[in-house]
Design a protein around this motif. Structure first.
Motif, PDB file in Angstrom:
ATOM      1  N   GLU A  53       0.810  -1.224   0.000  1.00 11.42           N
ATOM      2  CA  GLU A  53       0.000   0.000   0.000  1.00 11.42           C
ATOM      3  C   GLU A  53       0.841   1.270   0.000  1.00 11.42           C
ATOM      4  N   ASP A  54       2.154   1.136   0.104  1.00 11.18           N
ATOM      5  CA  ASP A  54       3.036   2.290  -0.043  1.00 11.18           C
ATOM      6  C   ASP A  54       3.325   2.596  -1.513  1.00 11.18           C
ATOM      7  N   THR A  55       2.876   1.725  -2.399  1.00  8.31           N
ATOM      8  CA  THR A  55       3.084   1.937  -3.824  1.00  8.31           C
ATOM      9  C   THR A  55       2.401   3.222  -4.276  1.00  8.31           C
ATOM     10  N   ALA A  56       3.171   4.097  -4.892  1.00  8.42           N
ATOM     11  CA  ALA A  56       2.654   5.397  -5.314  1.00  8.42           C
ATOM     12  C   ALA A  56       3.764   6.163  -6.034  1.00  8.42           C
ATOM     13  N   VAL A  57       3.376   7.275  -6.626  1.00 11.33           N
ATOM     14  CA  VAL A  57       4.363   8.240  -7.096  1.00 11.33           C
ATOM     15  C   VAL A  57       4.627   9.200  -5.940  1.00 11.33           C
TER      16      VAL A  57
END
Length: 118
Positions: A91-95
């Motif tokens: 859930e830390d996946t992001a730009v």
């Protein structure tokens, strides 16, 4: 004109670590002083959210979702802010976007992709 350069994203497995950096520079003659420096992130389909920031005086703030796992720091001599990310979760996946305030002006980095996946 202030430029923010932020290398350091990438792919990491859950539980892994990654360190982001963001260096602020200006071509304008004279000194440049960064006030609050921080990191935001934006996942697909979600709004951009504040992850952490650190003031010129060294006070830091963390969102509840990263508290205890991420550490923000800065090197004032280099006008650089860092984000050490440990125990990463999918859930830390992001730009991730660098954000810098200077003389009441706000600046943004171009964003760097962080993907947490096995």
């Amino acid at each position: 004109q202030v430029q923010l350069v932020e290398p350091g994203g990438g792919l990491v497995q859950p539980g892994g670590s990654l360190r982001l950096s963001c260096a602020a520079s200006t071509r304008i003659f004279g000194s440049f002083t960064a006030d609050t420096m921080g990191w935001y992130r934006q996942a697909p389909g979600k709004q951009r959210e504040l992850v952490a920031h650190v003031t010129g005086g060294g006070s830091s703030y963390y969102s509840d979702s990263v508290k205890g796992r991420f550490t923000i720091s800065r090197d004032n001599a280099k006008n650089t802010v860092y984000l050490q990310m440990n125990s990463l979760k999918p859930e830390d996946t992001a730009v991730y976007y660098c954000n810098v305030w200077s003389s009441s002006n706000q600046y943004w980095g171009q964003g760097t992709q962080v993907t947490v996946s096995s």
